[in-house]
Structures are given as structure tokens and as C-alpha cells.
Design an enzyme around this catalytic site. Structure first.
Site, PDB file in Angstrom:
ATOM      1  N   GLY A   1       0.806  -1.208   0.000  1.00  0.00           N
ATOM      2  CA  GLY A   1       0.000   0.000   0.000  1.00  0.00           C
ATOM      3  C   GLY A   1       0.845   1.266   0.000  1.00  0.00           C
ATOM      4  O   GLY A   1       1.945   1.319  -0.550  1.00  0.00           O
ATOM      5  N   SER A   2       0.338   2.288   0.673  1.00  0.00           N
ATOM      6  CA  SER A   2       0.904   3.634   0.564  1.00  0.00           C
ATOM      7  C   SER A   2       2.322   3.766   1.130  1.00  0.00           C
ATOM      8  O   SER A   2       2.986   4.769   0.852  1.00  0.00           O
ATOM      9  CB  SER A   2      -0.007   4.636   1.271  1.00  0.00           C
ATOM     10  OG  SER A   2      -1.260   4.715   0.625  1.00  0.00           O
ATOM     11  N   VAL A   3       2.804   2.804   1.917  1.00  0.00           N
ATOM     12  CA  VAL A   3       4.136   2.962   2.502  1.00  0.00           C
ATOM     13  C   VAL A   3       5.234   2.957   1.441  1.00  0.00           C
ATOM     14  O   VAL A   3       6.345   3.427   1.703  1.00  0.00           O
ATOM     15  CB  VAL A   3       4.428   1.873   3.562  1.00  0.00           C
ATOM     16  CG1 VAL A   3       3.554   2.047   4.782  1.00  0.00           C
ATOM     17  CG2 VAL A   3       4.273   0.479   2.975  1.00  0.00           C
TER      18      VAL A   3
END
Length: 571
Positions: free
Chosen positions: A303-305
Site C-alpha cells: 500500500g501507501s508505505v
């Protein structure tokens, strides 16, 4: 001339011997037959009736070669604190055929062993036709001596070693366990089995018919103890990371989680905690789920990491400039019939704003400007989709799709962390390039004699710029504000990922993630926190994983004696 000759008389010869009488002949033959019969009878007696006795006597008077157990090497943390040690124990065994039938003696033996008499009798009956059975394995020397003091015939002792883990469940998945024969079965115990086990010795002995040692004749081969293993782990940080992770999993009623902390200067694993766990010193009722080292063997969509990593790839390859601004209105966009959404309409965002707001629309629009697959190429250079090379059994490689016939939606998804899979250890290793001016450091579970030479992956100026953007992500008023550490500047990125299931994504099932680097002025640690399926209203990475990072990193920086670097305005 003799007188007989002179007289002309011929001398008489002696009469011939008289033939043997029949009675005497029969007597001699009878004696011969009886002797042969006695000889055959004795042979039959020795081979049939006295065979067990003679075989036992023969065995009792033969030379034996005994094995001398080798002491298994110790596993310690980077400061020499023991994590796995071997202690001497005694195994009691018996020859069932020599055990007494007396109920009193058997009752005394059962009581000393801590067993029921009926249970002991059943086991003896099961092994009645054999000459060996275990009575009790891996007893303390004191407990074994109480049994041997009974002097029950047929009971013998053998020296062995038992593995003990002082930290218990705190480091269980990383260290692994040994089986009842002290052979590595999981984790580092299995990975370094030949090195830790050593080489058993041999000695020639003479034993009596009951298997007791009569004389130690000679040493054939000395036992070579196993080597000691020094891990990169700092047990102080490990205890603290495990405590905070367990508290967070309990608080959010999550399925599990992981924390990985790397030394930003060397890539050494300073802490690696997992939930659920187990006590390797007491495996009764063990849940197999607790055996899994989730930080290394589990993979998932990040995801966004990974947005900072994708941003670095796009900046380095000229897809964006320092002044690039992206219009993310109206907060969603459709690509290949797939709708990509932000939490709300953020309007115009610069590069730092895209990371701070974690805009999927902004990342997608930037990714679609690329003409070459630079994002997956950068991911691979950072170690994603490849084995971390730690040697840990079952370490995951993750996956990055090959750039063949990619659709625009797949191209965009990679920029905001979907369509690929990684492990927590791989994530932490990738971000060492951001913390180390573009040089990625391979992770090491063992303590290194000197820091390794990093692999240049990202331009140093780009790495510093992205680190600065991540610094602004963790600030008061942002979604990552709970990751703030008093006294220190923190660079980080949150992530909230829907869990997959057969046929698609699960409803209301998420993973909460946070990746952080601290302190920003001179990075010392890179930490990844993952909480699996937190239940309740709080499931975003900023609400669930970021607070764990704050507590873990704050304690670690103080324990490592890292000077504060926070600016007055940050405080």
C-alpha cells in the site's frame, strides 16, 4: 650252537592272541555312543535352552563404542546476552527384560518418574520383546538421581543436553527451536544446525551384561562443541518492540503483527518481533500459527508505505520536477474502468503534498507520465521481489509483476503500493536507501564485524529530497502525527491496505502499516510496523501502526544514546 639245535629239536612259537569277546566289544561301543549322545545333547542345550543366557554373557563381555554428545553452541545477542543455551540433562532408559516384576519396585519407580503405575506397566508390556525403552527423557540431574538411587534392576542413565531460551516468547520465531534430540527444527536453530551442533565424540568401553560401564578403555575421538552464534539483535530493543507490539495487537483485537528495526548504517536487524508467539521452553498446547516468523516469511501488498520509493524513482528519471503540481480534483479518477480514490478532494498538490496527503490520484497521474517501467525497476533494485539473503528458512521473495502487456491501471497501482507483494524485512531494507543517501544495505541477522558497502540505488540528492518529504509527512496535524517522537525528527509514511481473499479483496479487513526513519538529521534506525486485521473503528495505519512506531523508536533512540535533533518549532 644251542642245546636244542644240537639235539635236533625245533622250538615252539607263542600262541596267537585270543579274539576280543563279544561282551567287551558291546561295552566299548556303548560307551562311545553315550559319549556322542552327551556331546550332541550339550550342543543342543547350548544352542537352544541356554542361548539367551550365553548371548547375554557374550554381549556383556564385548567391547562397545559409546557416543560422547557434543555441546551445542550458544546463541547470543550483539552484546553477548544469551538467547539460546544448552544445559546438561539425563535420559533414563531400561531393558524391559531386566525390569523386576515386583509390584512394589515398579510402584516406587513409577512414583519417582512421576507416572501412573498402570501407564508404566502398559509401556513395559508394549516393549517386552525388546531390549531398550525410554523411561523419561531430558530430566534434570537431580530428578534422575532420585530414580537411580532406587537401584531398580534394568534402569540406566545417559547424558544429553536440552536447549533453553532465556527470553521465552520474545524472540521465539527468530531463534526457532530444537527437537527432543537437540537438532534444529525451526528458525536460526535450523538454518545454522551444522555450525551449532558440533561433532559428537567416541570412546571404547567395556560394559557388563546389564549395560553398566565396567571400564573406560580409550578415547577414540574427542567431542567438538558447536560454534557460538552472535546475532545483530539487541535484546533490550527486542523486549521493548515485542512488548509494544503485543499491547497493540491486544488493544485492537488484531490477528497478529510484526515489528522490524534495522540499523540504518549497517542493515543489521536490531529487533524483530512477531505476534502471535509461543514459549519455546513449554510447547504444550502450541499453536502452529505462533511458529511463523511473519516479518520474514509473510508477504502482502504494502500500500501507501511504498509511495516514497515510487516518488524517488519518478524524480530520478525526470518524470517530475521540483515545482511539479498535480491537480487531484475531484478526488477520484477512472483508469481502465477501475476507479482510483482519495479520502477526499485535495485539489492541487505538490510532490511533498502528495506524500503528506497520501494521494492515490496524485501518484497515479505522475506514474502515467512515465514511458518506461522505472518504478518496478527501482523496486527490484531496492530488493523487493527478491530474496533478502539472510539464510532464514522459508524467507519470502515477494513478487513484482513483469512489465508485459501492463494496463494503465496496473501501471498506476504499482505507484501506490498495489499489485506487488513484500515482507516487512524487505520494506525495512528498501528504506535504508532513503536513510543512507541512496545506498541500500542488505539486511543481516548476524552481527557484522564492520558495516557493509552499500549498493547505490538512488541518487543521493534524490534520497535526501525524499527523506525531507517524509519528514513533513510526520508532523502535527497530519495523519501520521501519532508517529512523532518527542525530541527527535521523524521521517515516515503510513499505509492502510485491504486484505486479499479468493476472488478479490475482503470487506472490512485491513493491514495497518507504518515505515519510519529516525532521527532525520542523522538516521540511525529504520523501523517497519505491521498490524494484521485490526478490528473496530480504528484501522488506518496512522491510528494503529504509527503509535507503535512512536513508542518503539522513542525508547530505541534513548537506549542507543542518540542525541535529540528536534527543532524548537517541531517541539
Amino acid at each position: 650252537m644251542s642245546a636244542d639245535a644240537r639235539s635236533g629239536v625245533t622250538p615252539r612259537r607263542p600262541p596267537p592272541t585270543a579274539p576280543m569277546g563279544k561282551a567287551r566289544y558291546r561295552l566299548i561301543m556303548t560307551l562311545v555312543v553315550l559319549g556322542l549322545a552327551l556331546l550332541v545333547g550339550r550342543i543342543v542345550d547350548l544352542h537352544v535352552f541356554d542361548r539367551p543366557f550365553l548371548q547375554g554373557q557374550g554381549d556383556a563381555r564385548t567391547l562397545r563404542t559409546d557416543t560422547i554428545p557434543a555441546h551445542r553452541g550458544m546463541i547470543t545477542d550483539r552484546h553477548g546476552e544469551p538467547l539460546a543455551i544448552s544445559t546438561p540433562v539425563v535420559t533414563l532408559w531400561a531393558n524391559p527384560q531386566d525390569l523386576p516384576d515386583d509390584d512394589i519396585q515398579r510402584l516406587m519407580l513409577a512414583n519417582a518418574l512421576g507416572q501412573e503405575l498402570d501407564t508404566l506397566n502398559e509401556r513395559i508390556a508394549r516393549y517386552a520383546e525388546r531390549e531398550f525403552m525410554y523411561l523419561q527423557r531430558r530430566m534434570t540431574p537431580e530428578a534422575a538421581q532420585r530414580v537411580l538411587a532406587l537401584r531398580v534392576p534394568g534402569v540406566h542413565a545417559r547424558e544429553e543436553y536440552k536447549r533453553y531460551y532465556p527470553a521465552g516468547e520474545v524472540s521465539a520465531q527468530l531463534l526457532g527451536v530444537t527437537n527432543i534430540d537437540d537438532l534444529g527444527q525451526e528458525g536460526l536453530e535450523l538454518a545454522y544446525q551444522p555450525y551449532l551442533a558440533g561433532v559428537p565424540g567416541k570412546r571404547r568401553v567395556l560394559k557388563d551384561r546389564r549395560g553398566r560401564l565396567v571400564r573406560d578403555l580409550e578415547l577414540l575421538q574427542e567431542a567438538q562443541p558447536g560454534g557460538d552464534l552472535t546475532l545483530a539483535l539487541d535484546q533490550r530493543l527486542q523486549y521493548m518492540a515485542y512488548r509494544e507490539l503485543k499491547a497493540a495487537v491486544t488493544e485492537h483485537d488484531a490477528d497478529g503483527g510484526s515489528v522490524v528495526m534495522l540499523d540504518a548504517r549497517s542493515g543489521e536487524v536490531l529487533a524483530m518481533a512477531n505476534q502471535p508467539s509461543y514459549n519455546p521452553n513449554d510447547r504444550a498446547g502450541l499453536d502452529p500459527q505462533g511458529l511463523r516468523n511473519r516479518a520474514i516469511v509473510d508477504t502482502y501488498e504494502p500500500g501507501s508505505v511504498v509511495k516514497p520509493l515510487a516518488m524517488a524513482a519518478m524524480i530520478e528519471h525526470g518524470a517530475v520536477s521540483p515545482g511539479t503540481v498535480v491537480d487531484t480534483a475531484p478526488g477520484w479518477m477512472v483508469i481502465d474502468r477501475f476507479t482510483i480514490k482519495d479520502i477526499r478532494n485535495y485539489g492541487d498538490l505538490d510532490l511533498a503534498g502528495i506524500l503528506r496527503k497520501s494521494s492515490n490520484v496524485g501518484m497515479s497521474k505522475l506514474a502515467l507520465r512515465l514511458e518506461e517501467p522505472v518504478i518496478p525497476a527501482t523496486y527490484r533494485a531496492l530488493g523487493l521481489g527478491q530474496s533478502p539473503g539472510t539464510g532464514f528458512p522459508g524467507e519470502a521473495t515477494g513478487s513484482i509483476p513483469a512489465p508485459v502487456r501492463w494496463s494503465s491501471s496496473q501501471w498506476a497501482a504499482l505507484s501506490y503500493g498495489y499489485g506487488l507483494s513484500v515482507s516487512a524485512l524487505q520494506l525495512a531494507s528498501a528504506f535504508t536507501a532513503i536513510a543512507n543517501e541512496g545506498q541500500r544495505l542488505p539486511p543481516s541477522l548476524l552481527k557484522l564485524a564492520e558495516p557493509p558497502v552499500g549498493e547505490p540505488v538512488i541518487d543521493p540528492d534524490v534520497a535526501r529530497r525524499v527523506l525531507g518529504m517524509m519528514d513533513r509527512v510526520v508532523a502535527p496535524g497530519t495523519g501520521a502525527r501519532r508517529a512523532l517522537v518527542p525530541g527527535y525528527r521523524v521521517a515516515g509514511k503510513t499505509g492502510t491496505v485491504r486484505k486479499t481473499a479468493a476472488g478479490g479483496y475482503q470487506e472490512k479487513a485491513y493491514r495497518s502499516l507504518f515505515v519510519g526513519i529516525a532521527p532525520v538529521s542523522d538516521p540511525r534506525i529504520v523501523t517497519v510496523v505491521m498490524i494484521d486485521h485490526p478490528r473496530g473503528d480504528s484501522y488506518y495505519g496512522g491510528a494503529v501502526a504509527a503509535p507503535v512506531f512512536s513508542r518503539v523508536a522513542g525508547n530505541a533512540l534513548r537506549l542507543l544514546d542518540v542525541p535529540p535533533d528536534a527543532r524548537a518549532q517541531d517541539e
